[in-house]
Structures are given as C-alpha cells and as structure tokens.
Design an enzyme around this catalytic site. Structure first.
Site, short mmCIF file in Angstrom:
data_model
loop_
_atom_site.label_atom_id
_atom_site.label_comp_id
_atom_site.label_asym_id
_atom_site.label_seq_id
_atom_site.Cartn_x
_atom_site.Cartn_y
_atom_site.Cartn_z
N LYS A 199 -3.38 8.30 2.67
CA LYS A 199 -4.64 8.12 3.41
C LYS A 199 -4.49 8.63 4.85
O LYS A 199 -5.46 9.12 5.43
CB LYS A 199 -5.08 6.65 3.40
CG LYS A 199 -5.53 6.14 2.03
CD LYS A 199 -6.76 6.85 1.48
CE LYS A 199 -7.36 6.11 0.30
NZ LYS A 199 -8.44 6.87 -0.36
N TYR A 255 0.84 -1.21 0.00
CA TYR A 255 0.00 0.00 0.00
C TYR A 255 0.88 1.27 0.00
O TYR A 255 0.52 2.29 -0.58
CB TYR A 255 -0.98 -0.02 1.18
CG TYR A 255 -2.21 0.83 0.97
CD1 TYR A 255 -3.03 0.66 -0.15
CD2 TYR A 255 -2.57 1.81 1.89
CE1 TYR A 255 -4.16 1.44 -0.33
CE2 TYR A 255 -3.71 2.59 1.72
CZ TYR A 255 -4.49 2.40 0.60
OH TYR A 255 -5.61 3.18 0.41
N THR A 275 -12.35 -3.33 -7.22
CA THR A 275 -12.78 -2.17 -8.03
C THR A 275 -11.74 -1.94 -9.13
O THR A 275 -10.74 -2.66 -9.18
CB THR A 275 -12.84 -0.87 -7.18
OG1 THR A 275 -11.52 -0.58 -6.72
CG2 THR A 275 -13.78 -1.02 -5.99
N LEU A 276 -11.97 -0.91 -9.95
CA LEU A 276 -10.99 -0.61 -11.00
C LEU A 276 -9.62 -0.28 -10.37
O LEU A 276 -8.59 -0.71 -10.86
CB LEU A 276 -11.49 0.57 -11.84
CG LEU A 276 -10.63 0.96 -13.04
CD1 LEU A 276 -10.51 -0.20 -14.02
CD2 LEU A 276 -11.21 2.17 -13.75
N SER A 277 -9.63 0.46 -9.26
CA SER A 277 -8.34 0.84 -8.67
C SER A 277 -7.64 -0.34 -8.00
O SER A 277 -6.43 -0.35 -7.88
CB SER A 277 -8.48 2.04 -7.73
OG SER A 277 -9.10 1.70 -6.55
#
Ligand code: N5H
Length: 255
Positions: free
Chosen positions: A163, A156, A194-196
């Site tokens: 974030k 990440y 999801t797309l991301s």
C-alpha cells in the site's frame, strides 16, 4: 451529486460487502453508467446478480486479470469499444498470501512479496496506462488504500509495504497524467468487514479500537467509502490530484 451522462469502470467487486460495491451504489444513485471488470466467470456471475439490483442498466462486465499486461490491454480496448470512452476508473484490487498476513514481516517470502506488490501496487500503473488511452477529458483514477501504508500495524505486513508503494504510485501517476488534465487519487478506508478481511482473526478488536478512539467514535461503512470514491471520480474534485483521502472516522489524526 448528478453524474448523468458519465461512465465509470469499477474493478474489484467480489460480493455485496466489497468497498467497490459501495462505490457502485453511489455512482448508480448519482445516475452514472457503470462498467464492471471481474477476475473470472465466478465473480462475473456474482456481479451480474448484484448489478440487477441497481437502478440503472449496467450490463457490461469485462473479464480482466491485472497480473497479465495483455489482459489489461484487451479489457480496456473492449471497454472502449462498448462504451465509446469513459470518465474514470476505480481500482479496488489487492492480494497477499494468507501466510504472510500474520507473524513477522521478515518472514515474508520473496515470491509472496512479488505477488503482493504486483497485484496490489503495480496493477495501478498498468491499469492507468491502458485507461488513459480512452479516458475522456478530466478523467479520474481512484484506488483504495489503508493506514497500514503509513504506520506499522500488526499482521498487515507485506500489504502495508504494497500500500505504501501504491500511495507513492498515486503521486507519480498524478504527476504524469496531470499534463493531460487527468487526476489520480486514493481513498484510505477505515477497517470494514469484507471478503478480503474475513480471514483476519483480530478484526473485532481492530473495529472496537476505532469505536473507542476515532473522533467520530464509530466505524465507517462501504457506502461512506463509496461516496468519497464517487466524489473523487466526479468533477466536484476537479482540483484534487495525488491525494490520499482518509475515510476513517478521523482515526488517522489521533496520536
Ligand atoms: C491490519 C489488518 C488486518 C490484517 C491484514 C489483512 C489484509 C488484507 C488485504 C489482502 C488484500 C487480503 C487478501 O489478499 C486475502 C487473501 O489471502 C485470501 N482471500 C481471497 O483470496 C479472497 C477470496 C479474494 C476475493 O480476496 C482478494 N484480495 O483477492 C488490516 C485490516 C484492519 C484492514 C484491511 C482488511 C485492509 C485491506 O487492505 O483490505
């Protein structure tokens, strides 16, 4: 939940798997009017197609590139002209270069750091600045975050740092806007395809760990995240601000 007579701005629908789309479905079901912002014509076309499947008539799509201050300013001015004011905004926007979402965090490039923090964290500040000019009394801003802001998680990397900055921004913005009766919160969603997240190699393993270890022993979906977003946008959450609400099957409470 009845949101008839309310209007909300949704930023960040890319396709039907988007968490922002889960929020659109929840708001539509509750009777709210929705205005979408889109990065480019390509996404506008997709949103147009999706919005036609909703019950309500949500025909306003405004292009907005959050990397440009003047674009955010113009977009919210345009939204205000078309709606006569709105009740809240969902900010569901993030970006980091693919190369920086693997390997060690110390390998993050200066430009990659700037880009991720700019699009994923700073954008909430500029969006809030422009939105608060036109938001109705008791207006509410909601953004999306992830557990990687609180804990070190493989891959990440710079997104976790972005974030963390986003969650701190939620608190500072909540303090600032509180004086005007407006609220700012975040939903920390469990992992959802999801797309991301589509480019993430280990995604299956991450989903499996939630099934094994989260109190609810299952993953969450777009609709559950969307329902929580709709709640925070609504007056049902009138006493909540500066909060990060986890919608993650309870995973974040586990050691
Ligand atoms: C621990 C993980 C897995 C590893 C990290 C994933 C991070 C994803 C977030 C960012 C925003 C994804 C991203 O920017 C991808 C882009 O480099 C390439 N994709 C695109 O350009 C597409 C076309 C557009 C639509 O995407 C964007 N963002 O504009 C985290 C996961 C378990 C949970 C997760 C996926 C969290 C999250 O923040 O999304």
């Amino acid at each position: 939940m009845n949101l008839e007579g309310k209007t909300y701005v949704i930023m960040g629908v890319a396709n039907k798997r988007s968490l922002a789309w889960g929020a659109a479905q929840a708001l539509d079901k509750a009777g709210a009017k929705i205005v979408f912002t889109s990065l480019s014509e390509r996404f506008s076309k997709e949103i147009e197609k999706l919005a036609s499947e909703l019950e309500g008539d949500h025909d306003i799509i405004v292009e907005c590139d959050v990397s440009k201050d003047e674009d955010v300013e113009r977009a919210f001015k345009e939204i205000n002209e078309k709606t006569g004011g709105f009740d809240g905004v969902l900010h569901a926007i993030a970006f980091a270069n693919k190369e920086e979402l693997k390997g060690g965090y110390s390998e993050t490039s200066r430009d990659g750091f700037k880009l991720a923090l700019d699009i994923s964290a700073y954008s909430l500040a500029v969006v809030t600045k422009e939105a608060k000019k036109y938001m109705n009394e008791n207006g509410s801003v909601v953004t999306l975050t992830y557990l990687g802001a609180e804990r070190a998680m493989p891959n990440y990397n710079v997104m976790g740092v972005a974030k963390a900055a986003l969650e701190a921004s939620v608190r500072y913005l909540a303090f600032e806007l509180g004086e005007e009766g407006m609220r700012v919160n975040a939903v920390s969603a469990g992992p959802i395809r999801t797309l991301s997240s589509s480019a993430v190699g280990e995604f299956k393993t991450i989903l499996k760990e939630i099934e094994e270890r989260a109190p609810l022993r299952r993953n969450v979906d777009q609709v559950e995240v969307g329902n929580a977003v709709a709640f925070l946008l609504s007056d049902f959450a009138s006493g909540i601000t500066g909060e990060v609400l986890h919608v993650d099957s309870g995973y974040s409470i586990m050691a």
